[in-house]
Design an enzyme around this catalytic site. Sequence first.
Site, PDB file in Angstrom:
ATOM      1  N   ARG A 152       4.825 -12.265  26.368  1.00 27.84           N
ATOM      2  CA  ARG A 152       5.925 -12.056  25.537  1.00 27.84           C
ATOM      3  C   ARG A 152       6.407 -10.904  25.256  1.00 27.84           C
ATOM      4  O   ARG A 152       5.483 -10.023  24.692  1.00 27.84           O
ATOM      5  CB  ARG A 152       5.890 -12.892  24.219  1.00 27.84           C
ATOM      6  CG  ARG A 152       7.002 -12.814  23.458  1.00 27.84           C
ATOM      7  CD  ARG A 152       6.854 -13.476  22.073  1.00 27.84           C
ATOM      8  NE  ARG A 152       8.365 -13.226  21.477  1.00 27.84           N
ATOM      9  CZ  ARG A 152       8.391 -12.866  20.164  1.00 27.84           C
ATOM     10  NH1 ARG A 152       7.531 -13.110  19.314  1.00 27.84           N
ATOM     11  NH2 ARG A 152       9.618 -12.279  19.610  1.00 27.84           N
ATOM     12  N   ASN A 176      14.154 -12.665  17.501  1.00 25.94           N
ATOM     13  CA  ASN A 176      12.806 -12.730  16.975  1.00 25.94           C
ATOM     14  C   ASN A 176      13.071 -12.721  15.188  1.00 25.94           C
ATOM     15  O   ASN A 176      13.493 -11.742  14.945  1.00 25.94           O
ATOM     16  CB  ASN A 176      12.232 -11.627  17.196  1.00 25.94           C
ATOM     17  CG  ASN A 176      10.851 -11.459  16.820  1.00 25.94           C
ATOM     18  OD1 ASN A 176       9.988 -12.350  16.808  1.00 25.94           O
ATOM     19  ND2 ASN A 176      10.625 -10.887  15.831  1.00 25.94           N
ATOM     20  N   GLU A 177      12.676 -13.625  14.532  1.00 30.67           N
ATOM     21  CA  GLU A 177      12.588 -13.390  12.997  1.00 30.67           C
ATOM     22  C   GLU A 177      13.853 -13.291  12.438  1.00 30.67           C
ATOM     23  O   GLU A 177      14.082 -12.141  11.858  1.00 30.67           O
ATOM     24  CB  GLU A 177      11.433 -12.520  12.652  1.00 30.67           C
ATOM     25  CG  GLU A 177      10.173 -12.639  13.304  1.00 30.67           C
ATOM     26  CD  GLU A 177       8.929 -11.860  12.661  1.00 30.67           C
ATOM     27  OE1 GLU A 177       9.248 -10.703  11.965  1.00 30.67           O
ATOM     28  OE2 GLU A 177       7.843 -12.104  12.869  1.00 30.67           O
ATOM     29  N   ASN A 221       6.562 -17.582  14.068  1.00 25.84           N
ATOM     30  CA  ASN A 221       5.868 -16.439  14.054  1.00 25.84           C
ATOM     31  C   ASN A 221       5.062 -16.453  12.565  1.00 25.84           C
ATOM     32  O   ASN A 221       5.765 -16.693  11.574  1.00 25.84           O
ATOM     33  CB  ASN A 221       6.588 -15.227  13.717  1.00 25.84           C
ATOM     34  CG  ASN A 221       7.198 -14.852  15.212  1.00 25.84           C
ATOM     35  OD1 ASN A 221       6.963 -15.376  16.420  1.00 25.84           O
ATOM     36  ND2 ASN A 221       7.884 -13.529  15.199  1.00 25.84           N
ATOM     37  N   HIS A 240      15.164   8.682  12.857  1.00 23.66           N
ATOM     38  CA  HIS A 240      15.517  10.099  12.965  1.00 23.66           C
ATOM     39  C   HIS A 240      16.241  10.969  11.661  1.00 23.66           C
ATOM     40  O   HIS A 240      16.126  11.996  11.465  1.00 23.66           O
ATOM     41  CB  HIS A 240      16.500  10.424  14.357  1.00 23.66           C
ATOM     42  CG  HIS A 240      15.692  10.163  15.602  1.00 23.66           C
ATOM     43  ND1 HIS A 240      16.302   9.679  16.675  1.00 23.66           N
ATOM     44  CD2 HIS A 240      14.380  10.149  15.915  1.00 23.66           C
ATOM     45  CE1 HIS A 240      15.489   9.552  17.572  1.00 23.66           C
ATOM     46  NE2 HIS A 240      14.232   9.791  17.313  1.00 23.66           N
ATOM     47  N   GLU A 267       4.227 -15.489  17.481  1.00 27.99           N
ATOM     48  CA  GLU A 267       3.203 -14.390  16.636  1.00 27.99           C
ATOM     49  C   GLU A 267       2.326 -14.887  15.748  1.00 27.99           C
ATOM     50  O   GLU A 267       2.585 -15.870  15.067  1.00 27.99           O
ATOM     51  CB  GLU A 267       4.170 -13.619  16.417  1.00 27.99           C
ATOM     52  CG  GLU A 267       4.945 -12.357  17.057  1.00 27.99           C
ATOM     53  CD  GLU A 267       5.789 -11.494  16.389  1.00 27.99           C
ATOM     54  OE1 GLU A 267       5.402 -11.141  15.243  1.00 27.99           O
ATOM     55  OE2 GLU A 267       6.917 -11.073  16.989  1.00 27.99           O
ATOM     56  N   ASP A 301      10.286   7.376  19.795  1.00 26.78           N
ATOM     57  CA  ASP A 301      10.621   8.254  20.886  1.00 26.78           C
ATOM     58  C   ASP A 301       9.720   8.191  21.947  1.00 26.78           C
ATOM     59  O   ASP A 301      10.268   7.983  23.179  1.00 26.78           O
ATOM     60  CB  ASP A 301      10.652   9.552  20.256  1.00 26.78           C
ATOM     61  CG  ASP A 301      11.905  10.354  19.407  1.00 26.78           C
ATOM     62  OD1 ASP A 301      12.438   9.010  18.923  1.00 26.78           O
ATOM     63  OD2 ASP A 301      11.641  11.121  19.266  1.00 26.78           O
ATOM     64  N   TYR A 351       1.917 -15.107   9.824  1.00 28.48           N
ATOM     65  CA  TYR A 351       0.794 -14.209   9.495  1.00 28.48           C
ATOM     66  C   TYR A 351       0.110 -14.539   8.273  1.00 28.48           C
ATOM     67  O   TYR A 351      -1.009 -14.418   8.101  1.00 28.48           O
ATOM     68  CB  TYR A 351       1.276 -12.921   9.345  1.00 28.48           C
ATOM     69  CG  TYR A 351       1.926 -12.377  10.778  1.00 28.48           C
ATOM     70  CD1 TYR A 351       1.049 -11.328  11.311  1.00 28.48           C
ATOM     71  CD2 TYR A 351       3.133 -12.489  11.269  1.00 28.48           C
ATOM     72  CE1 TYR A 351       1.335 -10.877  12.482  1.00 28.48           C
ATOM     73  CE2 TYR A 351       3.692 -11.823  12.288  1.00 28.48           C
ATOM     74  CZ  TYR A 351       2.742 -11.247  13.049  1.00 28.48           C
ATOM     75  OH  TYR A 351       3.025 -10.677  14.227  1.00 28.48           O
ATOM     76  N   GLN A 389       8.942  -1.234  19.939  1.00 30.60           N
ATOM     77  CA  GLN A 389       7.721  -0.701  19.346  1.00 30.60           C
ATOM     78  C   GLN A 389       6.628  -0.202  20.562  1.00 30.60           C
ATOM     79  O   GLN A 389       5.900   0.557  19.988  1.00 30.60           O
ATOM     80  CB  GLN A 389       7.021  -1.967  18.769  1.00 30.60           C
ATOM     81  CG  GLN A 389       7.762  -2.604  17.446  1.00 30.60           C
ATOM     82  CD  GLN A 389       7.130  -3.773  17.201  1.00 30.60           C
ATOM     83  OE1 GLN A 389       7.340  -4.829  17.588  1.00 30.60           O
ATOM     84  NE2 GLN A 389       6.221  -3.721  16.023  1.00 30.60           N
ATOM     85  N   HIS A 435      14.853  -8.389  19.412  1.00 28.34           N
ATOM     86  CA  HIS A 435      13.822  -8.274  18.776  1.00 28.34           C
ATOM     87  C   HIS A 435      14.151  -6.589  17.825  1.00 28.34           C
ATOM     88  O   HIS A 435      13.691  -5.604  17.870  1.00 28.34           O
ATOM     89  CB  HIS A 435      12.487  -7.989  19.403  1.00 28.34           C
ATOM     90  CG  HIS A 435      11.317  -8.079  18.716  1.00 28.34           C
ATOM     91  ND1 HIS A 435      10.429  -8.975  19.137  1.00 28.34           N
ATOM     92  CD2 HIS A 435      10.882  -7.477  17.578  1.00 28.34           C
ATOM     93  CE1 HIS A 435       9.319  -9.130  18.177  1.00 28.34           C
ATOM     94  NE2 HIS A 435       9.672  -8.369  17.283  1.00 28.34           N
TER      95      HIS A 435
HETATM   96  C1  LIG Z   1      15.111  13.327  24.107  1.00 26.56           C
HETATM   97  O1  LIG Z   1      14.573  13.287  22.786  1.00 26.56           O
HETATM   98  C2  LIG Z   1      13.432  14.295  22.612  1.00 26.56           C
HETATM   99  C3  LIG Z   1      12.895  14.053  21.372  1.00 26.56           C
HETATM  100  O2  LIG Z   1      12.195  13.061  21.408  1.00 26.56           O
HETATM  101  C4  LIG Z   1      14.198  15.782  22.789  1.00 26.56           C
HETATM  102  O3  LIG Z   1      13.230  16.593  22.646  1.00 26.56           O
HETATM  103  C5  LIG Z   1      15.027  15.823  24.141  1.00 26.56           C
HETATM  104  O4  LIG Z   1      15.588  17.095  24.226  1.00 26.56           O
HETATM  105  C6  LIG Z   1      15.843  14.535  24.232  1.00 26.56           C
HETATM  106  N1  LIG Z   1      16.362  14.738  25.672  1.00 26.56           N
HETATM  107  C7  LIG Z   1      17.600  14.580  25.937  1.00 26.56           C
HETATM  108  C8  LIG Z   1      18.032  14.580  27.191  1.00 26.56           C
HETATM  109  O5  LIG Z   1      18.613  14.625  25.089  1.00 26.56           O
END
Ligand SMILES: *[C@@H]1O[C@H](CO)[C@@H](O)[C@H](O)[C@H]1NC(C)=O
Length: 503
Positions: free
Chosen positions: A97, A186-187, A330, A59, A399, A72, A332, A39, A142
Amino acid sequence: MPHSVLIGFAVLVICHTSQAGYTKFPDGFTFGVATAAHQIEGAWNVSGKSENVWDRLSHTRPEMIADGTNGDIACDSYNRYREDVEELAYMGVDFYRFSFSWARILPSGRVDFVNPDGIRYYHDLLDALAEKNIEPLVTLFHWDLPQTLQDLGGWANPKMVDYFRDYADLCFKEFGRKIKSWITFNEPYEICEDAYGDEKKAPAIDSHGVGNYLCSDTLLKAHAEAYHLYNETYRPTQNGRIMISINSIWYEPSDTNNAEQVTLAEVANQFKFGWFAHPIFTEEGGYPSVMVENVAQQSAAEGLPKSRLEQFDQYWIDRIKGTSDFLGINHYTTHLITGAGVDPIAKSPSWLKDIGAVTTMNVGGESASEWLRVVPTGFANLLRWCKSSYNDPPIYITENGFSDRGTLQDYGRISYFNDYLSEILNVIYDDNVKVLGYTAWTLMDNFEWRAGFSERFGFYFVDITQPDRPRTPKLSVEYFRQLLATRELPQDERFKDPSMRRL
Ligand SMILES: *[C@@H]1O[C@H](CO)[C@@H](O)[C@H](O)[C@H]1NC(C)=O
Ligand SMILES: *[C@@H]1O[C@H](CO)[C@@H](O)[C@H](O)[C@H]1NC(C)=O
């Protein structure tokens, strides 16, 4: 018990009788805040980290994430962990944590190659925390399973018990000198039900009524093996403690005078919390009997030769029993039970259908998360129930938190913390529930799984439109900071919503 605690207690009783409510936490009660690797870290594909199930889902199926975001970069904590530690120090927390990314430490998921950069990153973070006297509380898992292990079936594959044990072994060996408090999972409910029995979490297998129970069989065994490994091999020299964090949506009858609803709420709590707590925290061990009976009955009605929920044999019942030094909770929110039958949203077969009750979220104040309703008294009821159901265990709240859309004047979050913490004080002083510590979710707005950044739980606002992910403290930072400095619920007017102040 130290003398000062007794004096503190006497004073508090007086406060309470004057209707002020308890405000002071007992001596030794500790506070922290939590995050999770996927996260916040980002750096998803650098320095040897491999793909995990959340990378894969966000992705390949970006439409599954509410705002199309992913992990990312997230909060870029891989590069900015020093800022994280500064914020933690500013707030004055006793502990932090956070979780290890399995795919960063072991890119293949197995111990055949240990990624030196993953090891370095966590040592650097641990050292930065030590410099500020902040204790680490580390979660081994997690939710971010290496995709390589998911390709072999993930938690539905019984061999995961060995893979998890090997990963835990490496972590205890490598980091155990610096970490005295561990969480295995976790959970587990979210892992098994949401990710295998549904598609609410990655890897979104949606094998409802089947995959979820295969997962719990593996997960509870993996937890037990990691516990025994620590207990026998590492505890004698490292002197730490290890537990599991179980999440709850607490179920209550919508009409407390309706006997059928009362019974069904207990059934639902056994299915939700008891699914993972009963095997570990009861004398008897194994799954709750009502769960075993209900799933067996449903399975027979479906024409199956045996139950979709396989009970553990005696060896595993004994092996899993007692394997947590504390009960990590945890919590909520609370939902309601309105009657018997098949919940209209239940798939067939499914965990929810197996319960045999109709539920509703129509209770309490709202947050930015549909499932999160503000019901502080439900927290007290859950804690009392844990005391009576599990032989008065020592409890850590691992949590608790509130979502909004990211406002800096976050009065909703402050009042949530205040009211939920107040209920903790009630059960500590009125019911002698052994709550020893509290963890707020979360340090900063972060990648909230399928909600992306649309539901924000942070003390710090994170601007994800900027490459350096600047963090801005919300008002709740000051609230928590004062709480930690005084160990008392802040009463200042400035923490009250101006529109409510005259009430
Ligand atoms: C890693 O991921 C990013 C997108 O988040 C991409 O643009 C980049 O080329 C990637 N790098 C490698 C080394 O694969
Ligand atoms: C943990 O180890 C201690 C010391 O060997 C032992 O007495 C205890 O039974 C172990 N705990 C569990 C749950 O096996």
